[in-house]
Design a protein around this motif. Structure first.
Motif, PDB file in Angstrom:
ATOM      1  N   LYS A   1       2.218  -0.387  -9.355  1.00  0.00           N
ATOM      2  CA  LYS A   1       0.883  -0.183  -9.891  1.00  0.00           C
ATOM      3  C   LYS A   1      -0.098  -1.095  -9.151  1.00  0.00           C
ATOM      4  CE  LYS A   1      -1.667  -0.699 -14.152  1.00  0.00           C
ATOM      5  NZ  LYS A   1      -1.636  -1.212 -15.504  1.00  0.00           N
ATOM      6  N   ASP A   2      -1.153  -0.506  -8.621  1.00  0.00           N
ATOM      7  CA  ASP A   2      -2.154  -1.276  -7.885  1.00  0.00           C
ATOM      8  C   ASP A   2      -3.275  -1.761  -8.799  1.00  0.00           C
ATOM      9  OD1 ASP A   2      -3.663  -2.315  -5.674  1.00  0.00           O
ATOM     10  OD2 ASP A   2      -4.860  -0.489  -5.717  1.00  0.00           O
ATOM     11  N   GLU A   3      -3.569  -1.029  -9.822  1.00  0.00           N
ATOM     12  CA  GLU A   3      -4.715  -1.319 -10.688  1.00  0.00           C
ATOM     13  C   GLU A   3      -4.408  -2.453 -11.660  1.00  0.00           C
ATOM     14  OE1 GLU A   3      -6.618   1.493 -13.846  1.00  0.00           O
ATOM     15  OE2 GLU A   3      -7.052   2.266 -11.839  1.00  0.00           O
TER      16      GLU A   3
ATOM     17  N   THR B   1     -11.376  -2.239 -14.216  1.00  0.00           N
ATOM     18  CA  THR B   1     -10.174  -2.565 -13.473  1.00  0.00           C
ATOM     19  C   THR B   1     -10.527  -2.767 -12.002  1.00  0.00           C
ATOM     20  OG1 THR B   1      -9.642  -0.235 -13.065  1.00  0.00           O
ATOM     21  CG2 THR B   1      -8.677  -1.243 -15.033  1.00  0.00           C
ATOM     22  N   TYR B   2      -9.588  -3.351 -11.275  1.00  0.00           N
ATOM     23  CA  TYR B   2      -9.746  -3.626  -9.845  1.00  0.00           C
ATOM     24  C   TYR B   2      -8.460  -3.258  -9.128  1.00  0.00           C
ATOM     25  CZ  TYR B   2     -13.692  -6.497 -11.327  1.00  0.00           C
ATOM     26  OH  TYR B   2     -14.871  -6.931 -11.873  1.00  0.00           O
ATOM     27  N   SER B   3      -8.577  -3.055  -7.832  1.00  0.00           N
ATOM     28  CA  SER B   3      -7.407  -2.830  -6.999  1.00  0.00           C
ATOM     29  C   SER B   3      -6.803  -4.197  -6.659  1.00  0.00           C
ATOM     30  CB  SER B   3      -7.795  -2.110  -5.707  1.00  0.00           C
ATOM     31  OG  SER B   3      -6.758  -2.225  -4.760  1.00  0.00           O
ATOM     32  N   ARG B   4      -5.572  -4.409  -7.070  1.00  0.00           N
ATOM     33  CA  ARG B   4      -4.895  -5.678  -6.791  1.00  0.00           C
ATOM     34  C   ARG B   4      -4.725  -5.871  -5.281  1.00  0.00           C
ATOM     35  NH1 ARG B   4      -0.096  -6.608  -5.441  1.00  0.00           N
ATOM     36  NH2 ARG B   4       0.664  -4.567  -6.035  1.00  0.00           N
TER      37      ARG B   4
ATOM     38  N   ILE C   1       0.842  -1.200   0.000  1.00  0.00           N
ATOM     39  CA  ILE C   1       0.000   0.000   0.000  1.00  0.00           C
ATOM     40  C   ILE C   1       0.874   1.244   0.000  1.00  0.00           C
ATOM     41  CG2 ILE C   1      -1.616   1.349   1.410  1.00  0.00           C
ATOM     42  CD1 ILE C   1      -2.853  -1.392   2.238  1.00  0.00           C
TER      43      ILE C   1
ATOM     44  N   GLU D   1      -6.639  -4.695  -2.885  1.00  0.00           N
ATOM     45  CA  GLU D   1      -7.940  -5.033  -2.311  1.00  0.00           C
ATOM     46  C   GLU D   1      -8.259  -6.511  -2.525  1.00  0.00           C
ATOM     47  OE1 GLU D   1     -11.987  -2.600  -2.303  1.00  0.00           O
ATOM     48  OE2 GLU D   1     -11.608  -3.512  -4.266  1.00  0.00           O
TER      49      GLU D   1
ATOM     50  N   SER E   1       2.443   1.698  -3.393  1.00  0.00           N
ATOM     51  CA  SER E   1       1.424   2.121  -4.346  1.00  0.00           C
ATOM     52  C   SER E   1       1.125   3.605  -4.200  1.00  0.00           C
ATOM     53  CB  SER E   1       0.150   1.299  -4.137  1.00  0.00           C
ATOM     54  OG  SER E   1      -0.892   1.787  -4.945  1.00  0.00           O
ATOM     55  N   ARG E   2       0.996   4.053  -2.973  1.00  0.00           N
ATOM     56  CA  ARG E   2       0.704   5.476  -2.730  1.00  0.00           C
ATOM     57  C   ARG E   2       1.866   6.377  -3.159  1.00  0.00           C
ATOM     58  NH1 ARG E   2      -2.597   5.010   2.948  1.00  0.00           N
ATOM     59  NH2 ARG E   2      -4.491   4.210   1.987  1.00  0.00           N
TER      60      ARG E   2
END
Length: 90
Positions: free
Chosen positions: A30-32, A69-72, A21, A74, A24-25
Motif C-alpha cells: 500500500k502506497d497511500e 492521504t499522501y503517497s508514501r 513502486i 513520493e 505498489s503498482r
C-alpha cells in the motif's frame, strides 16, 4: 562532490524506491498513508512545506469530511532527495 559511499547510497535508495513502486503498482504493498501518519513519519512542517512548494500532492477523495492521504513513495523520495542534496553541498 559525492564520495563513492554517497553515490552507492544514492543508487541503493533508487533501486529500493523502484522496487517499492513496482510492488505498489502490482497491488502488493500500500502506497497511500494518512495525513497523521505522514506527519508522524516525515514531520508536519516538512510535509506542509513540500505541499506548499508543489513537490508533494495531498489527496482528499470524496467530500469535505474525508481524510487526507499522501503517497508514501513520493514523501520518501523527497526525504531522500533533500538528504542527498544536503550531503552534496557540504
Amino acid at each position: 562532490m559525492n564520495t563513492i559511499q554517497q553515490e552507492k547510497d544514492i543508487r541503493i535508495d533508487s533501486a529500493r524506491m523502484g522496487a517499492e513502486i513496482a510492488l505498489s503498482r502490482l497491488g502488493l504493498i500500500k502506497d497511500e498513508i494518512s495525513q497523521r501518519e505522514a506527519f508522524r513519519q516525515f514531520g508536519e512542517t516538512q510535509v506542509r512545506t513540500w505541499v506548499n512548494r508543489g513537490l508533494a500532492t495531498r489527496v482528499k477523495p470524496g467530500d469535505n469530511n474525508s481524510k487526507s492521504t499522501y503517497s508514501r513513495i513520493e514523501l520518501e523520495t523527497l526525504k531522500h532527495l533533500e538528504f542527498n542534496l544536503k550531503l552534496a553541498y557540504k
